[in-house]
Motif scaffolding. Sequence first.
Motif, PDB file in Angstrom:
ATOM      1  N   VAL A   1       1.174   3.983   1.643  1.00 20.07           N
ATOM      2  CA  VAL A   1       1.812   4.536   2.844  1.00 20.07           C
ATOM      3  C   VAL A   1       2.991   3.705   3.323  1.00 20.07           C
ATOM      4  CG1 VAL A   1      -0.161   5.810   3.719  1.00 20.07           C
ATOM      5  CG2 VAL A   1       0.104   3.430   4.339  1.00 20.07           C
ATOM      6  N   LEU A   2       3.123   2.469   2.854  1.00 17.21           N
ATOM      7  CA  LEU A   2       4.264   1.647   3.284  1.00 17.21           C
ATOM      8  C   LEU A   2       5.401   1.664   2.267  1.00 17.21           C
ATOM      9  CD1 LEU A   2       2.586  -1.516   4.859  1.00 17.21           C
ATOM     10  CD2 LEU A   2       3.402   0.568   5.977  1.00 17.21           C
ATOM     11  N   ARG A   3       5.213   2.405   1.179  1.00 18.19           N
ATOM     12  CA  ARG A   3       6.243   2.350   0.127  1.00 18.19           C
ATOM     13  C   ARG A   3       7.520   3.073   0.523  1.00 18.19           C
ATOM     14  NH1 ARG A   3       2.196   2.771  -5.064  1.00 18.19           N
ATOM     15  NH2 ARG A   3       1.027   0.922  -4.436  1.00 18.19           N
TER      16      ARG A   3
ATOM     17  N   TYR B   1     -12.773  -2.039  -2.901  1.00 20.11           N
ATOM     18  CA  TYR B   1     -11.506  -1.311  -2.711  1.00 20.11           C
ATOM     19  C   TYR B   1     -10.395  -1.979  -3.514  1.00 20.11           C
ATOM     20  CZ  TYR B   1      -7.862   1.447  -0.550  1.00 20.11           C
ATOM     21  OH  TYR B   1      -6.829   2.322  -0.365  1.00 20.11           O
TER      22      TYR B   1
ATOM     23  N   PRO C   1       0.830  -1.210   0.000  1.00 18.82           N
ATOM     24  CA  PRO C   1       0.000   0.000   0.000  1.00 18.82           C
ATOM     25  C   PRO C   1       0.870   1.269   0.000  1.00 18.82           C
ATOM     26  CG  PRO C   1      -0.076  -1.077   2.144  1.00 18.82           C
ATOM     27  CD  PRO C   1       0.715  -1.977   1.240  1.00 18.82           C
TER      28      PRO C   1
ATOM     29  N   ASN D   1      -6.889  -5.164   5.509  1.00 21.45           N
ATOM     30  CA  ASN D   1      -7.437  -6.286   4.750  1.00 21.45           C
ATOM     31  C   ASN D   1      -6.325  -6.897   3.908  1.00 21.45           C
ATOM     32  OD1 ASN D   1     -10.144  -6.001   5.603  1.00 21.45           O
ATOM     33  ND2 ASN D   1     -10.446  -4.338   4.138  1.00 21.45           N
TER      34      ASN D   1
ATOM     35  N   HIS E   1      -4.395  -6.839  12.025  1.00 21.14           N
ATOM     36  CA  HIS E   1      -5.031  -5.631  12.544  1.00 21.14           C
ATOM     37  C   HIS E   1      -6.401  -5.427  11.904  1.00 21.14           C
ATOM     38  CE1 HIS E   1      -5.542  -1.593  13.971  1.00 21.14           C
ATOM     39  NE2 HIS E   1      -4.419  -1.688  14.658  1.00 21.14           N
ATOM     40  N   ARG E   2      -7.356  -4.951  12.688  1.00 24.53           N
ATOM     41  CA  ARG E   2      -8.721  -4.837  12.156  1.00 24.53           C
ATOM     42  C   ARG E   2      -8.836  -3.768  11.065  1.00 24.53           C
ATOM     43  NH1 ARG E   2     -12.140  -0.663  14.022  1.00 24.53           N
ATOM     44  NH2 ARG E   2     -11.259   0.571  15.698  1.00 24.53           N
ATOM     45  N   PHE E   3      -7.884  -2.847  10.987  1.00 28.87           N
ATOM     46  CA  PHE E   3      -7.918  -1.819   9.947  1.00 28.87           C
ATOM     47  C   PHE E   3      -7.286  -2.307   8.641  1.00 28.87           C
ATOM     48  CE2 PHE E   3      -7.994   0.958  13.739  1.00 28.87           C
ATOM     49  CZ  PHE E   3      -9.034   1.805  13.409  1.00 28.87           C
TER      50      PHE E   3
ATOM     51  N   GLN F   1       2.289  -2.183  11.550  1.00 33.96           N
ATOM     52  CA  GLN F   1       1.240  -1.675  10.673  1.00 33.96           C
ATOM     53  C   GLN F   1       0.244  -2.772  10.277  1.00 33.96           C
ATOM     54  OE1 GLN F   1       1.028   1.708   9.080  1.00 33.96           O
ATOM     55  NE2 GLN F   1       2.121   2.021  10.986  1.00 33.96           N
ATOM     56  N   LEU F   2       0.666  -4.016  10.360  1.00 36.05           N
ATOM     57  CA  LEU F   2      -0.165  -5.102   9.827  1.00 36.05           C
ATOM     58  C   LEU F   2      -0.726  -6.010  10.910  1.00 36.05           C
ATOM     59  CD1 LEU F   2       2.217  -6.118   6.897  1.00 36.05           C
ATOM     60  CD2 LEU F   2       0.366  -4.442   6.883  1.00 36.05           C
TER      61      LEU F   2
ATOM     62  N   ILE G   1      -2.245  -5.985   0.218  1.00 39.19           N
ATOM     63  CA  ILE G   1      -2.443  -5.445   1.571  1.00 39.19           C
ATOM     64  C   ILE G   1      -3.129  -4.098   1.415  1.00 39.19           C
ATOM     65  CG2 ILE G   1      -1.279  -4.625   3.654  1.00 39.19           C
ATOM     66  CD1 ILE G   1       1.062  -6.500   2.882  1.00 39.19           C
ATOM     67  N   LEU G   2      -4.302  -3.962   2.029  1.00 42.93           N
ATOM     68  CA  LEU G   2      -5.112  -2.768   1.796  1.00 42.93           C
ATOM     69  C   LEU G   2      -5.661  -2.221   3.105  1.00 42.93           C
ATOM     70  CD1 LEU G   2      -7.229  -4.273  -1.121  1.00 42.93           C
ATOM     71  CD2 LEU G   2      -5.296  -2.711  -1.358  1.00 42.93           C
ATOM     72  N   PRO G   3      -5.840  -0.904   3.173  1.00 47.02           N
ATOM     73  CA  PRO G   3      -6.492  -0.355   4.366  1.00 47.02           C
ATOM     74  C   PRO G   3      -7.982  -0.666   4.355  1.00 47.02           C
ATOM     75  CG  PRO G   3      -6.108   1.380   2.756  1.00 47.02           C
ATOM     76  CD  PRO G   3      -5.490   0.126   2.196  1.00 47.02           C
ATOM     77  N   ALA G   4      -8.549  -0.973   5.518  1.00 48.55           N
ATOM     78  CA  ALA G   4     -10.001  -1.078   5.649  1.00 48.55           C
ATOM     79  C   ALA G   4     -10.518   0.342   5.880  1.00 48.55           C
ATOM     80  CB  ALA G   4     -10.356  -1.979   6.827  1.00 48.55           C
TER      81      ALA G   4
ATOM     82  N   PRO H   1      -3.706   2.117  11.086  1.00 48.05           N
ATOM     83  CA  PRO H   1      -2.603   1.688  10.237  1.00 48.05           C
ATOM     84  C   PRO H   1      -2.985   1.757   8.761  1.00 48.05           C
ATOM     85  CG  PRO H   1      -2.993   0.088  11.973  1.00 48.05           C
ATOM     86  CD  PRO H   1      -4.114   1.085  12.027  1.00 48.05           C
ATOM     87  N   LEU H   2      -2.017   2.015   7.940  1.00 44.76           N
ATOM     88  CA  LEU H   2      -2.148   2.051   6.477  1.00 44.76           C
ATOM     89  C   LEU H   2      -2.967   3.233   5.980  1.00 44.76           C
ATOM     90  CD1 LEU H   2      -2.648  -1.683   5.425  1.00 44.76           C
ATOM     91  CD2 LEU H   2      -0.568  -0.485   6.086  1.00 44.76           C
ATOM     92  N   LYS H   3      -3.380   4.131   6.873  1.00 44.12           N
ATOM     93  CA  LYS H   3      -4.159   5.278   6.414  1.00 44.12           C
ATOM     94  C   LYS H   3      -3.214   6.335   5.871  1.00 44.12           C
ATOM     95  CE  LYS H   3      -7.837   3.280   6.973  1.00 44.12           C
ATOM     96  NZ  LYS H   3      -8.615   3.153   8.182  1.00 44.12           N
ATOM     97  N   ASP H   4      -3.540   6.827   4.684  1.00 44.04           N
ATOM     98  CA  ASP H   4      -2.689   7.793   3.988  1.00 44.04           C
ATOM     99  C   ASP H   4      -3.033   9.204   4.471  1.00 44.04           C
ATOM    100  OD1 ASP H   4      -1.486   9.487   2.166  1.00 44.04           O
ATOM    101  OD2 ASP H   4      -1.738   8.065   0.511  1.00 44.04           O
TER     102      ASP H   4
ATOM    103  N   GLU I   1     -10.776   6.466  12.742  1.00 41.67           N
ATOM    104  CA  GLU I   1     -10.475   5.546  11.639  1.00 41.67           C
ATOM    105  C   GLU I   1      -9.356   6.089  10.747  1.00 41.67           C
ATOM    106  OE1 GLU I   1     -11.676   2.553  10.778  1.00 41.67           O
ATOM    107  OE2 GLU I   1     -13.245   2.288  12.269  1.00 41.67           O
TER     108      GLU I   1
END
Lengths: 91, 152
Positions: free
Chosen positions: A10-12, B73, A8, A58, A54-56, A45-46, A84-87, B112-115, B108
């Motif tokens: 943000v992890l790049r 998504y 994703p 997918n 993590h629940r956020f 992050q995962l 790997i994607l953000p929920a 994590p992973l939120k831009d 939310e």
Amino acid sequence: MSVEVRIPTVLRSASAGQAVVSVDGSTIGEVLGMLQDAYPGVRGQLLTDEGRLHRFVNVYVNDDDVRYLDKLDTKVNDGDVVSILPAVAGG
Amino acid sequence: MPSLVAGGLRDDSVLRLEARHLDEMAAHCLTCYPEEGCGLLVGDPTTGTVTEVHPTENVAHSGQVYSVDPKAYLRVDRAAEDAGRAIIGVFHSHTHTDPWPSPTDVEEAMGPLKDPTWHYVLVSLRHELPSTRSYRIQDGNISEEPVVVLGQ
């Protein structure tokens, strides 16, 4: 087994800008573990401190959500694409 | 360095879209009523320009919360990357309240992973005419940004 992992946005910064990386592992848990070892910036992050997804977050193997398969024990095969994607949610 | 202007807006923070994009978001949110409607915004993250609005199912099916269909998504993300674009934000409706991010929206956005460069678009259906605003949510702070309608 070697799979392609789609990173994703943000992890790049942690993956030296790469959008797709090759990772070895026979289950999703192993793949995510290898990913964290290779790219320490991904850690936290995962997976939760208890080692659960993590629940956020997918995670898909090809077109399938691992939560509806065997979660972190989901088997992967050579050439599978792991996404790997953000929920995304809110109120 | 971006400078701050009155009201805490970052002067380089803006959402650019076409009138049809506003119509598409409002129409989807009205269709979903009384549940919250939601969807993804695809475009150019460097200029904050929306090129596509992708309405998605609210899998929470609730008037209080929304959850973007994860499968949608995945599909939208793949197509955007293949086209050299990116998901640059999300829209959702508030069915009976003003278009301002709720505490849940902020929580939310911190996950994590939120831009942190994402645009959070709120469509309020509180009044007869839908009202649309756009925000950045960074480090738990909400800042509204201008919505520029292109071609007007």
